[in-house]
Each structure stands twice: as C-alpha cells, then as structure tokens.
Design a protein around this motif. Sequence first.
Motif, mmCIF file in Angstrom:
data_model
loop_
_atom_site.group_PDB
_atom_site.id
_atom_site.type_symbol
_atom_site.label_atom_id
_atom_site.label_comp_id
_atom_site.label_asym_id
_atom_site.label_seq_id
_atom_site.Cartn_x
_atom_site.Cartn_y
_atom_site.Cartn_z
ATOM 1 N N LYS A 1 -0.961 -41.204 60.728
ATOM 2 C CA LYS A 1 -1.806 -42.391 60.838
ATOM 3 C C LYS A 1 -3.173 -41.943 61.345
ATOM 4 O O LYS A 1 -3.275 -41.273 62.373
ATOM 5 C CB LYS A 1 -1.185 -43.401 61.783
ATOM 6 C CG LYS A 1 -1.879 -44.733 61.738
ATOM 7 C CD LYS A 1 -1.098 -45.820 62.407
ATOM 8 C CE LYS A 1 -1.870 -47.106 62.228
ATOM 9 N NZ LYS A 1 -1.021 -48.261 62.236
ATOM 10 N N VAL A 2 -4.230 -42.304 60.609
ATOM 11 C CA VAL A 2 -5.582 -41.830 60.921
ATOM 12 C C VAL A 2 -6.608 -42.939 60.761
ATOM 13 O O VAL A 2 -6.322 -43.998 60.209
ATOM 14 C CB VAL A 2 -5.982 -40.658 60.001
ATOM 15 C CG1 VAL A 2 -5.105 -39.448 60.204
ATOM 16 C CG2 VAL A 2 -5.972 -41.093 58.554
ATOM 17 N N LYS A 3 -7.805 -42.661 61.234
ATOM 18 C CA LYS A 3 -8.974 -43.507 61.034
ATOM 19 C C LYS A 3 -10.078 -42.616 60.469
ATOM 20 O O LYS A 3 -10.085 -41.405 60.724
ATOM 21 C CB LYS A 3 -9.440 -44.107 62.357
ATOM 22 C CG LYS A 3 -8.468 -45.095 62.948
ATOM 23 C CD LYS A 3 -9.007 -45.671 64.233
ATOM 24 C CE LYS A 3 -8.012 -46.664 64.801
ATOM 25 N NZ LYS A 3 -8.448 -47.217 66.069
ATOM 26 N N PRO A 4 -11.025 -43.185 59.710
ATOM 27 C CA PRO A 4 -12.138 -42.370 59.203
ATOM 28 C C PRO A 4 -12.856 -41.661 60.351
ATOM 29 O O PRO A 4 -13.093 -42.233 61.406
ATOM 30 C CB PRO A 4 -13.051 -43.401 58.536
ATOM 31 C CG PRO A 4 -12.130 -44.499 58.135
ATOM 32 C CD PRO A 4 -11.098 -44.565 59.232
ATOM 33 N N GLY A 5 -13.153 -40.392 60.128
ATOM 34 C CA GLY A 5 -13.815 -39.589 61.146
ATOM 35 C C GLY A 5 -12.860 -38.756 61.972
ATOM 36 O O GLY A 5 -13.282 -37.853 62.687
ATOM 37 N N SER A 6 -11.559 -39.053 61.894
ATOM 38 C CA SER A 6 -10.566 -38.268 62.640
ATOM 39 C C SER A 6 -10.568 -36.828 62.132
ATOM 40 O O SER A 6 -10.891 -36.560 60.978
ATOM 41 C CB SER A 6 -9.163 -38.843 62.455
ATOM 42 O OG SER A 6 -9.081 -40.152 62.919
ATOM 43 N N ILE A 7 -10.173 -35.925 62.995
ATOM 44 C CA ILE A 7 -10.063 -34.514 62.625
ATOM 45 C C ILE A 7 -8.589 -34.140 62.603
ATOM 46 O O ILE A 7 -7.860 -34.402 63.562
ATOM 47 C CB ILE A 7 -10.814 -33.610 63.631
ATOM 48 C CG1 ILE A 7 -12.275 -34.041 63.761
ATOM 49 C CG2 ILE A 7 -10.693 -32.143 63.228
ATOM 50 C CD1 ILE A 7 -13.083 -33.946 62.498
ATOM 51 N N LEU A 8 -8.154 -33.530 61.499
ATOM 52 C CA LEU A 8 -6.774 -33.080 61.354
ATOM 53 C C LEU A 8 -6.748 -31.576 61.163
ATOM 54 O O LEU A 8 -7.575 -31.028 60.424
ATOM 55 C CB LEU A 8 -6.129 -33.729 60.124
ATOM 56 C CG LEU A 8 -6.016 -35.244 60.092
ATOM 57 C CD1 LEU A 8 -5.474 -35.684 58.735
ATOM 58 C CD2 LEU A 8 -5.117 -35.730 61.201
ATOM 59 N N ASP A 9 -5.812 -30.905 61.792
ATOM 60 C CA ASP A 9 -5.587 -29.483 61.547
ATOM 61 C C ASP A 9 -4.474 -29.379 60.515
ATOM 62 O O ASP A 9 -3.333 -29.764 60.777
ATOM 63 C CB ASP A 9 -5.187 -28.761 62.842
ATOM 64 C CG ASP A 9 -6.357 -28.616 63.795
ATOM 65 O OD1 ASP A 9 -7.491 -28.437 63.312
ATOM 66 O OD2 ASP A 9 -6.145 -28.684 65.011
ATOM 67 N N LEU A 10 -4.820 -28.878 59.320
ATOM 68 C CA LEU A 10 -3.875 -28.805 58.217
ATOM 69 C C LEU A 10 -3.849 -27.409 57.622
ATOM 70 O O LEU A 10 -4.863 -26.712 57.600
ATOM 71 C CB LEU A 10 -4.260 -29.798 57.117
ATOM 72 C CG LEU A 10 -4.362 -31.269 57.500
ATOM 73 C CD1 LEU A 10 -4.926 -32.078 56.340
ATOM 74 C CD2 LEU A 10 -3.006 -31.807 57.915
ATOM 75 N N SER A 11 -2.674 -27.043 57.087
ATOM 76 C CA SER A 11 -2.579 -25.786 56.347
ATOM 77 C C SER A 11 -3.175 -26.020 54.964
ATOM 78 O O SER A 11 -3.409 -27.166 54.551
ATOM 79 C CB SER A 11 -1.114 -25.357 56.229
ATOM 80 O OG SER A 11 -0.407 -26.260 55.399
ATOM 81 N N ALA A 12 -3.387 -24.959 54.225
ATOM 82 C CA ALA A 12 -3.950 -25.080 52.879
ATOM 83 C C ALA A 12 -3.032 -25.920 51.997
ATOM 84 O O ALA A 12 -3.501 -26.754 51.215
ATOM 85 C CB ALA A 12 -4.174 -23.708 52.271
ATOM 86 N N ALA A 13 -1.727 -25.739 52.124
ATOM 87 C CA ALA A 13 -0.769 -26.496 51.322
ATOM 88 C C ALA A 13 -0.812 -27.981 51.679
ATOM 89 O O ALA A 13 -0.750 -28.844 50.799
ATOM 90 C CB ALA A 13 0.634 -25.950 51.523
ATOM 91 N N GLN A 14 -0.924 -28.313 52.957
ATOM 92 C CA GLN A 14 -0.990 -29.704 53.381
ATOM 93 C C GLN A 14 -2.286 -30.367 52.923
ATOM 94 O O GLN A 14 -2.305 -31.547 52.603
ATOM 95 C CB GLN A 14 -0.900 -29.812 54.908
ATOM 96 C CG GLN A 14 0.448 -29.450 55.487
ATOM 97 C CD GLN A 14 0.402 -29.389 57.000
ATOM 98 O OE1 GLN A 14 -0.543 -28.836 57.580
ATOM 99 N NE2 GLN A 14 1.418 -29.941 57.638
ATOM 100 N N ALA A 15 -3.369 -29.622 52.907
ATOM 101 C CA ALA A 15 -4.684 -30.172 52.598
ATOM 102 C C ALA A 15 -4.968 -30.289 51.101
ATOM 103 O O ALA A 15 -5.787 -31.114 50.699
ATOM 104 C CB ALA A 15 -5.766 -29.315 53.239
ATOM 105 N N GLU A 16 -4.290 -29.523 50.282
ATOM 106 C CA GLU A 16 -4.627 -29.442 48.859
ATOM 107 C C GLU A 16 -4.675 -30.811 48.172
ATOM 108 O O GLU A 16 -5.676 -31.175 47.550
ATOM 109 C CB GLU A 16 -3.622 -28.541 48.141
ATOM 110 C CG GLU A 16 -3.917 -28.373 46.668
ATOM 111 C CD GLU A 16 -2.936 -27.440 45.984
ATOM 112 O OE1 GLU A 16 -3.174 -27.150 44.807
ATOM 113 O OE2 GLU A 16 -1.934 -27.023 46.599
ATOM 114 N N TYR A 17 -3.635 -31.605 48.264
ATOM 115 C CA TYR A 17 -3.582 -32.898 47.598
ATOM 116 C C TYR A 17 -4.617 -33.863 48.171
ATOM 117 O O TYR A 17 -5.301 -34.576 47.425
ATOM 118 C CB TYR A 17 -2.172 -33.484 47.726
ATOM 119 C CG TYR A 17 -2.037 -34.886 47.179
ATOM 120 C CD1 TYR A 17 -2.124 -35.117 45.812
ATOM 121 C CD2 TYR A 17 -1.814 -35.966 48.021
ATOM 122 C CE1 TYR A 17 -1.995 -36.401 45.298
ATOM 123 C CE2 TYR A 17 -1.688 -37.252 47.518
ATOM 124 C CZ TYR A 17 -1.771 -37.468 46.154
ATOM 125 O OH TYR A 17 -1.654 -38.739 45.654
#
Length: 78
Positions: free
Chosen positions: A21-37
């Motif tokens: 659950k996020v809001k615009p402007g939030s920062i997420l730490d993601l792996s390349a696989a998580q971020a791709e889509y």
Amino acid sequence: MAEKKPYRVTDAAGPYVAGRKVKPGSILDLSAAQAEYELQRGVIAPHGTVAPLRTPEDGGSVDLVNRGKPGAGVRNRR
C-alpha cells in the motif's frame, strides 16, 4: 539475496504497487525483478529522477502557458 534499489511511486499509481500500500511520492526498495513490471506500467521511477510533467492530454491538469504565474491556478475569478 537480490540487490534492491530505491524507486519513487508516481502519481499514476493506484493504492498498491508491488503488493504494498503506497501513496504518490513514496520510496520503495525493490529488486530488479520486483520493479520490472511496475516500471513498464509507469507507476514507479528510479529514485532521484525527475517526474515527467503531466499535461491535460495525459490526464493531468497543468496549464503549461500560465504555470508559475500569480493566480494561474484560479479560473473565472470575477
């Protein structure tokens, strides 16, 4: 464990990104696989990049001609 990088949630995102659950402007730490889509959908951007300016053509409400001028956000002010 995969290396994670920070990504900023754009204003095109819904309430959930990568299962969180996020809001615009939030920062997420993601792996390349998580971020791709999410990158393909345009709901995240690598942290530290400038968000593209949203125009009326893509659903934004920015007046590009009067942006930054006093009273630019007020219409029909009589």
